[in-house]
Scaffold this active site. Structure first.
Site, PDB file in Angstrom:
ATOM      1  N   CYS A 153     -23.596  -8.320  -3.243  1.00 54.28           N
ATOM      2  CA  CYS A 153     -22.877  -7.148  -2.718  1.00 54.28           C
ATOM      3  C   CYS A 153     -23.490  -5.854  -3.259  1.00 54.28           C
ATOM      4  O   CYS A 153     -23.608  -4.858  -2.541  1.00 54.28           O
ATOM      5  CB  CYS A 153     -21.389  -7.228  -3.043  1.00 54.28           C
ATOM      6  SG  CYS A 153     -21.022  -7.430  -4.792  1.00 54.28           S
TER       7      CYS A 153
ATOM      8  N   CYS B 156     -21.034 -11.749   0.836  1.00 52.36           N
ATOM      9  CA  CYS B 156     -20.505 -12.512  -0.305  1.00 52.36           C
ATOM     10  C   CYS B 156     -20.536 -14.010  -0.016  1.00 52.36           C
ATOM     11  O   CYS B 156     -19.988 -14.469   0.989  1.00 52.36           O
ATOM     12  CB  CYS B 156     -19.077 -12.061  -0.606  1.00 52.36           C
ATOM     13  SG  CYS B 156     -18.359 -12.953  -2.011  1.00 52.36           S
TER      14      CYS B 156
ATOM     15  N   CYS C  35     -24.597 -13.771  -9.362  1.00 49.47           N
ATOM     16  CA  CYS C  35     -24.772 -13.197  -8.009  1.00 49.47           C
ATOM     17  C   CYS C  35     -24.677 -11.661  -8.052  1.00 49.47           C
ATOM     18  O   CYS C  35     -23.861 -11.099  -8.790  1.00 49.47           O
ATOM     19  CB  CYS C  35     -23.693 -13.756  -7.089  1.00 49.47           C
ATOM     20  SG  CYS C  35     -23.748 -13.042  -5.433  1.00 49.47           S
TER      21      CYS C  35
ATOM     22  N   ASP D 144       0.808  -1.218   0.000  1.00 50.42           N
ATOM     23  CA  ASP D 144       0.000   0.000   0.000  1.00 50.42           C
ATOM     24  C   ASP D 144       0.847   1.276   0.000  1.00 50.42           C
ATOM     25  O   ASP D 144       0.303   2.353   0.162  1.00 50.42           O
ATOM     26  CB  ASP D 144      -0.830   0.039   1.300  1.00 50.42           C
ATOM     27  CG  ASP D 144      -2.304   0.023   1.021  1.00 50.42           C
ATOM     28  OD1 ASP D 144      -2.661  -0.132  -0.143  1.00 50.42           O
ATOM     29  OD2 ASP D 144      -3.089   0.179   1.976  1.00 50.42           O
TER      30      ASP D 144
ATOM     31  N   CYS E  21     -18.806   5.280  -1.147  1.00 55.58           N
ATOM     32  CA  CYS E  21     -18.500   4.127  -0.292  1.00 55.58           C
ATOM     33  C   CYS E  21     -18.278   4.568   1.160  1.00 55.58           C
ATOM     34  O   CYS E  21     -17.570   5.527   1.447  1.00 55.58           O
ATOM     35  CB  CYS E  21     -17.251   3.445  -0.849  1.00 55.58           C
ATOM     36  SG  CYS E  21     -16.613   2.149   0.191  1.00 55.58           S
TER      37      CYS E  21
ATOM     38  N   CYS F 192     -18.216 -14.537  -9.741  1.00 55.08           N
ATOM     39  CA  CYS F 192     -19.543 -14.099  -9.275  1.00 55.08           C
ATOM     40  C   CYS F 192     -20.716 -14.760 -10.000  1.00 55.08           C
ATOM     41  O   CYS F 192     -21.779 -14.946  -9.395  1.00 55.08           O
ATOM     42  CB  CYS F 192     -19.671 -12.583  -9.435  1.00 55.08           C
ATOM     43  SG  CYS F 192     -18.407 -11.674  -8.537  1.00 55.08           S
TER      44      CYS F 192
HETATM   45  S1  SF4 Z   1     -21.386 -10.952  -3.344  1.00 60.78           S
HETATM   46 FE1  SF4 Z   1     -19.394 -11.884  -3.911  1.00 60.78          FE
HETATM   47  S2  SF4 Z   1     -19.939 -13.417  -5.448  1.00 60.78           S
HETATM   48 FE2  SF4 Z   1     -21.696 -12.082  -5.241  1.00 60.78          FE
HETATM   49  S3  SF4 Z   1     -21.435 -10.532  -6.842  1.00 60.78           S
HETATM   50 FE3  SF4 Z   1     -20.519  -9.703  -4.984  1.00 60.78          FE
HETATM   51  S4  SF4 Z   1     -18.353 -10.266  -5.076  1.00 60.78           S
HETATM   52 FE4  SF4 Z   1     -19.422 -11.546  -6.544  1.00 60.78          FE
HETATM   53  S1  SF4 Z   2     -20.211   1.094   1.215  1.00 55.51           S
HETATM   54 FE1  SF4 Z   2     -18.256   0.442   0.285  1.00 55.51          FE
HETATM   55  S2  SF4 Z   2     -17.435  -1.138   1.646  1.00 55.51           S
HETATM   56 FE2  SF4 Z   2     -19.618  -0.841   2.171  1.00 55.51          FE
HETATM   57  S3  SF4 Z   2     -20.728  -2.348   0.957  1.00 55.51           S
HETATM   58 FE3  SF4 Z   2     -20.663  -0.497  -0.280  1.00 55.51          FE
HETATM   59  S4  SF4 Z   2     -18.834  -0.680  -1.545  1.00 55.51           S
HETATM   60 FE4  SF4 Z   2     -18.652  -2.200   0.089  1.00 55.51          FE
END
Ligand code: SF4
Ligand code: SF4
Length: 373
Positions: A213, A266, A210, A148, A232, A207
């Site tokens: 997320c 996930c 899916c 990083d 975010c 993925c």
């Molecule tokens: S939850 Fe995981 S598997 Fe599903 S779309 Fe998001 S990153 Fe991909």
């Molecule tokens: S706010 Fe950011 S860290 Fe939280 S679920 Fe959304 S992308 Fe992921």
């Protein structure tokens, strides 16, 4: 158990060995240093200029100007180490499961990667040891460990080195293990053999259909394989140093530092999807999962310093941590009755000794609350 510093990591000359043989020795050395996964890729520039430029042009990096200022460097590992030919990519596991009991209000949560020792420190020492071993055993060659600390598209390199795949949430997912991993690299001028080939066959989409997320993200920050950092919660609570728009306070929920939602949901992180039981190194074991909000709202600088010692939380300044705590406190007050917390927010709103960011956030939080709560 990692090789103790008193024992040599390598023996003999790397230069007198074939490329596959010296690569194997370095992969084994990485495993002896305790990294969960080690792989090698070439240090060729990353072919992501268009995506990166578009993402930056749309302003999705927010205030992370260190990204927009170093586009060329990010694309070309040669700018991190001149003459770099190979990258040894490593991954450490910092958590093993998604499930946890949500701390009761009024507490604020911190993202899992920040719950143990600062991962930068945990990785850096071992990467430096690997880099030093390369320079000692391949005279004339150079090596540099990176966590990083340099502009490097580390997930791209980890993908090339076969450590995992990139999910729609943009994180590296290792099939059978999930995404609770931190990454590090050693760049070297030494020519190494890329690999090993992962059992899932290299590149691919982890993925399928899916969208968990994307659906669960509290701020709708995710589009498949890209994130608008400005939305975010992780960016807002860590990178963003100014006021947070009151319209967005509620979606921060109880996240005091970072956000794990897109990893918690996930399916790759579900215990039943994991293969075997993979250890989390001791330094990453959680020392705390959050903080009492009333306590944080009372902090002075010395309290912050002693609470954050050896933790990656130290990245947060006192005023931004208090800003986050105020927002979490406002959200807790929407869920329940906490007179002491409300009184503390009121006191901060009027406290001239507090920075404007803290006072203004306290006022904005009070304005959102129903009267007399
Ligand atoms: S939850 Fe995981 S598997 Fe599903 S779309 Fe998001 S990153 Fe991909
Ligand atoms: S706010 Fe950011 S860290 Fe939280 S679920 Fe959304 S992308 Fe992921």
């Amino acid at each position: 158990m990692a090789t103790p510093p008193s024992q040599p990591l390598l023996e003999g000359s790397l230069l007198e060995r074939s490329r596959p043989a010296r690569t194997r020795l370095l992969l084994e050395a990485g495993e002896r240093l305790g990294f969960a996964h080690v792989g090698v890729c070439s240090a060729e520039p990353v072919d992501r200029r268009e995506q990166l430029s578009n993402w930056l042009a749309e302003g999705k990096h927010g205030e992370m100007h260190y990204l927009s200022d170093r586009v060329e460097a990010m694309l070309d590992p040669g700018s991190v180490l001149e003459g770099a030919r190979s990258i040894i990519c490593v991954a450490d596991r910092y958590a093993s499961a998604s499930e946890e009991s949500v701390p009761a209000a009024p507490r604020g949560r911190i993202a899992r990667y920040a719950r143990g020792r600062d991962y930068h420190d945990v990785l850096r020492r071992r990467l430096a040891r690997l880099a030093a071993a390369i320079e000692d055993h391949a005279p004339g060659h150079r090596a540099r460990g990176v966590v990083d600390t340099a502009p490097l598209m580390e997930r791209e390199h980890a993908l090339r080195a076969g450590l995992g795949l990139i999910g729609k949430n943009t994180l590296m997912i290792r099939p059978g293990e999930g995404s609770w991993m931190v990454l590090g690299e050693v760049l070297t001028t030494l020519e190494l053999e890329p690999g090993p080939e992962p059992e899932w066959g290299g590149r691919g989409d982890p993925c399928g259909s899916c969208t968990r997320c994307i659906d669960a993200c509290p701020t709708s920050a995710i589009e498949p394989f890209t994130i608008d950092a400005t939305r975010c919660v992780s960016y807002q609570t860590i990178e963003h140093r100014g006021p947070i728009d009151p319209e967005g306070h509620r979606s921060i929920g109880d996240w005091l530092f970072g956000c794990d939602v897109c990893q918690e949901v996930c399916p790759h992180n579900l215990p039943q999807r994991r293969v075997g039981s993979l250890p989390v190194l001791d330094p990453y074991r959680p020392r705390r999962d959050g903080f009492d909000l009333l306590e944080v709202l009372d902090w002075r600088e010395e309290d912050r310093r002693s609470a954050f010692t050896t933790s990656s939380l130290k990245r947060a300044k006192l005023e931004t941590f208090k800003r986050n705590a105020l927002i979490c406190a406002g959200n807790a007050l929407e869920e329940g009755h906490h007179p002491e917390l409300r009184a503390r927010i009121g006191a901060l709103a009027e406290d001239e000794s507090e920075p404007a960011l803290v006072r203004d956030t306290a006022r904005a939080v009070l304005e959102r609350l129903p009267p007399g709560d």
